[in-house]
Design an enzyme around this catalytic site. Structure first.
Site, PDB file in Angstrom:
ATOM      1  N   LYS A   4       1.004  -1.082   0.161  1.00 29.82           N
ATOM      2  CA  LYS A   4       0.109   0.824   0.351  1.00 29.82           C
ATOM      3  C   LYS A   4       0.860   1.165   0.300  1.00 29.82           C
ATOM      4  O   LYS A   4       0.875   2.254  -0.456  1.00 29.82           O
ATOM      5  CB  LYS A   4      -1.306   0.109   1.647  1.00 29.82           C
TER       6      LYS A   4
ATOM      7  N   GLN B 298      -4.525  -1.562   9.520  1.00 27.27           N
ATOM      8  CA  GLN B 298      -4.525  -2.953   9.441  1.00 27.27           C
ATOM      9  C   GLN B 298      -5.276  -3.454  10.156  1.00 27.27           C
ATOM     10  O   GLN B 298      -4.595  -3.795  10.727  1.00 27.27           O
ATOM     11  CB  GLN B 298      -3.063  -3.031   8.615  1.00 27.27           C
TER      12      GLN B 298
ATOM     13  N   ASP C 232     -10.811   2.861   4.086  1.00 25.59           N
ATOM     14  CA  ASP C 232     -10.975   2.195   4.562  1.00 25.59           C
ATOM     15  C   ASP C 232     -12.961   2.140   3.848  1.00 25.59           C
ATOM     16  O   ASP C 232     -12.815   0.671   3.709  1.00 25.59           O
ATOM     17  CB  ASP C 232     -10.805   1.099   5.744  1.00 25.59           C
TER      18      ASP C 232
HETATM   19  N1  GUN Z   1      -7.816  -6.665   6.131  1.00 24.70           N
HETATM   20  C1  GUN Z   1      -7.622  -7.155   5.438  1.00 24.70           C
HETATM   21  N2  GUN Z   1      -7.760  -6.654   4.620  1.00 24.70           N
HETATM   22  C2  GUN Z   1      -8.210  -5.511   4.462  1.00 24.70           C
HETATM   23  C3  GUN Z   1      -8.514  -3.687   3.716  1.00 24.70           C
HETATM   24  O1  GUN Z   1      -8.929  -4.587   3.027  1.00 24.70           O
HETATM   25  N3  GUN Z   1      -8.355  -3.370   5.005  1.00 24.70           N
HETATM   26  C4  GUN Z   1      -7.869  -3.412   6.070  1.00 24.70           C
HETATM   27  N4  GUN Z   1      -7.760  -2.007   6.652  1.00 24.70           N
HETATM   28  N5  GUN Z   1      -7.339  -4.444   6.906  1.00 24.70           N
HETATM   29  C5  GUN Z   1      -7.316  -5.701   5.854  1.00 24.70           C
END
Ligand code: GUN
Length: 297
Positions: A53, A97, A120
């Site tokens: 990311k 995350q 998100d």
């Molecule tokens: N863990 C797995 N997928 C995601 C996501 O799209 N965003 C976040 N913050 N954590 C995740």
């Protein structure tokens, strides 16, 4: 029938090129979108997602603020960091995350994120807006799946869609998005999960099958009909001594067998994964535009 492969890397590259041009235009106006990424602990998969990311942000010209905290970080420390990021005008998006290490209260953390920075789309305010069909940040993985379907010219309207998995990150939001009365909705959706009595009864009816169960070979060839469109959201590590890392990534679908019956199928890796990051960048740019008073929608 042998399926055509939906190339998520290519679709993501096309979308990122469009976004990069937009970010360059914003830069001329002195606007630089900023994303804060928060990772707590040492989970190897989470670490690699977060690194991907951050790299994608840098490539795009988005400011990336890296916050890596020890696994024993307290709830109070984490909440204080969120408060600081909420107030920071350089930050347009905050991503924590998931999953968080045991002992931390995930719901409380998500609730603390300012909804206008919730790129998100996990804050209950944004979830609620999405459900009632109001403009909101859409969760990145389901939004990326919709883009893959649309850009592959798959008809969603009236389709029988079967989703395997009911997580807050994929299954639940995707089901909601697909039943909306809008151009990316109007599907008839069934959500299957670990308590579903006869999984293959449902999967065999699917025109579009979304596998988001988190288990290899959840979907096998005998469970699908000819011509189905298959989207594989799974990212599972399986041991493989022939690989340098000692493992390889597989999805939730028995790809080699199912691709002989499907009309379209996403691979793992190179399907949904690149789209998730792309939609995160998209939401961060949207957030920066809204903060600057530029909102075309
Ligand atoms: N863990 C797995 N997928 C995601 C996501 O799209 N965003 C976040 N913050 N954590 C995740």
């Amino acid at each position: 029938m042998t399926a055509q492969i939906i190339d998520g890397k290519q679709v993501a590259a096309d979308m990122r090129a469009e976004l990069k041009a937009e970010v360059a235009e914003l830069a001329k106006k002195g606007i630089v979108p900023g994303l804060a990424v928060v990772l707590v602990g040492e989970d190897p998969a989470s670490k690699s997602y977060v690194t991907a990311k951050e790299r994608a942000c840098e490539d795009m010209g988005i400011y990336s603020d890296d916050n890596r905290l020890a696994a024993d970080t307290s709830q109070e420390e984490l909440m204080a960091l969120i408060e600081k990021l909420n107030k920071d005008p350089k930050i347009n998006g905050i991503l924590v995350q998931l999953p968080l290490p045991d002992g931390l209260n995930e719901a409380e953390v998500l609730l603390a994120i300012d909804p206008v920075k919730d790129v998100d789309g996990f804050h209950p305010v944004n979830v609620g807006k999405m459900v009632v069909g109001e403009k909101a940040f859409l969760p990145c993985t389901p939004h990326g799946i919709l883009q893959l379907l649309m850009r592959s010219n798959v008809t969603i309207k009236g389709a029988e869609v079967v989703i395997v998995g009911r997580s807050n990150i994929v299954g639940k939001p995707l089901a909601n998005m697909l039943i909306q009365k809008n151009p990316t909705g109007n599907a008839t959706v069934t959500v299957c999960h670990t308590r579903t009595k006869d999984l293959s009864y449902h999967t065999k009816r699917a025109d579009i099958l979304i596998a988001a169960a988190g288990r290899p070979k959840t979907v096998t060839a005998d469970m699908v009909k000819e011509g189905v469109v298959v989207i594989d959201v799974g990212v599972n590590r399986v041991e493989d001594a022939t690989k340098k890392k000692g493992y390889r990534l597989v999805g939730d679908v028995d790809f080699e067998a199912v691709k002989e019956k499907a009309s379209l199928i996403t691979p793992v890796p190179g399907g949904v994964g690149p789209m998730t990051i792309t939609m995160l960048l998209y939401n961060t740019v949207e957030s920066a535009k809204r903060a600057a008073g530029i909102d075309e929608h």
